[in-house]
Design an enzyme around this catalytic site. Structure first.
Site, PDB file in Angstrom:
ATOM      1  N   LYS A  42     -60.431 -73.258  18.699  1.00  0.00           N
ATOM      2  CA  LYS A  42     -59.430 -74.247  18.296  1.00  0.00           C
ATOM      3  C   LYS A  42     -59.572 -75.520  19.129  1.00  0.00           C
ATOM      4  O   LYS A  42     -59.613 -76.632  18.602  1.00  0.00           O
ATOM      5  CB  LYS A  42     -58.013 -73.671  18.463  1.00  0.00           C
ATOM      6  CG  LYS A  42     -56.928 -74.610  17.938  1.00  0.00           C
ATOM      7  CD  LYS A  42     -55.562 -74.281  18.502  1.00  0.00           C
ATOM      8  CE  LYS A  42     -55.358 -74.964  19.824  1.00  0.00           C
ATOM      9  NZ  LYS A  42     -54.016 -74.845  20.367  1.00  0.00           N
ATOM     10  N   ASP A  62     -54.011 -74.092  14.598  1.00  0.00           N
ATOM     11  CA  ASP A  62     -52.986 -73.732  15.578  1.00  0.00           C
ATOM     12  C   ASP A  62     -51.856 -73.010  14.841  1.00  0.00           C
ATOM     13  O   ASP A  62     -51.978 -72.681  13.661  1.00  0.00           O
ATOM     14  CB  ASP A  62     -52.488 -74.973  16.342  1.00  0.00           C
ATOM     15  CG  ASP A  62     -51.666 -75.900  15.460  1.00  0.00           C
ATOM     16  OD1 ASP A  62     -51.586 -75.678  14.227  1.00  0.00           O
ATOM     17  OD2 ASP A  62     -51.079 -76.863  15.996  1.00  0.00           O
TER      18      ASP A  62
END
Length: 219
Positions: free
Chosen positions: A121, A139
């Site tokens: 991420k 997220d």
């Protein structure tokens, strides 16, 4: 599940709702962005932005982070959750940059992921925001919104959410979509109290319809 046409409508609607959607972490270069994203794990951008101005004024280069005692760095980021492990990772990351990358943040996602504290991420955010490489960082907001709307399946893991979004959204829209999904999730389709009753996407949102039906039944 939403069709590609539905998804395009969703993205356009989010774009109209949040035309200013962008990375909200304060930074002035790829190195600062990487540190900020690392700090933002399990912490809000708002909190990180309160800590980083002082941090970035004090530490300008990887060498600065390597030179400081661990305890002092921990103290500088103490307000942020998991500050001890994050301080260790920042020092390791800075050391790696000096030893392997001439003190510069690598531009490739796979190289970024070799750095301490940098997962997929974080790497996706950095390549997208700092280097304009198309990427979708998943997220909690991106995952929640994608599943509620029916773009992805409830049982999908984070990697599957990312791969589904990449498959269903044109590559040139990946980065802006990432920001729009975050803004939509952060300011509208919130975890605890999504604003279904005023949502322009209610007609095609499986979760929203279910929630409104449940409210009607209670009423």
């Amino acid at each position: 599940m939403l069709t590609k046409k539905d998804i395009q409508y969703v993205l356009e609607t989010m774009g109209e709702m949040f035309p200013e959607a962008e990375c909200e972490l304060t930074h002035s270069n790829p190195f600062e962005l990487t540190i900020a994203v690392l700090l933002s794990a399990q912490a809000t951008d708002v909190l990180v932005n309160k800590v980083t101005p002082g941090l970035f004024a004090k530490y300008k280069t990887p060498e600065d982070y390597v030179a400081v005692p661990l305890e002092e760095l921990e103290n500088d980021i103490r307000r942020i959750g998991l500050f001890r492990s994050k301080a260790k990772n920042i020092k390791k990351l800075a050391q790696s940059l000096i030893e392997q990358y001439n003190g510069e943040i690598p531009t490739e996602r796979d190289e970024l992921m070799k750095l301490a504290g940098v997962g997929r991420k974080t790497a996706n955010v950095v390549v997208s925001v700092a280097f304009n490489t198309p990427a979708i960082a998943v997220d909690t907001h991106v995952e929640r919104v994608s599943k509620r709307l029916g773009i992805c399946r409830w049982k999908d893991n984070v990697r599957e959410v990312e791969e589904t979004l990449m498959k269903k959204i044109p590559k040139e829209q990946w980065s802006v979509t990432h920001h729009r999904l975050i803004f939509f999730g952060r300011y509208h389709c919130k975890a605890q109290s999504p604003q279904c009753e005023i949502c322009p996407l209610l007609d095609i949102c499986r979760e929203g319809k279910k929630r409104m039906k449940a409210k009607g039944a209670k009423g």
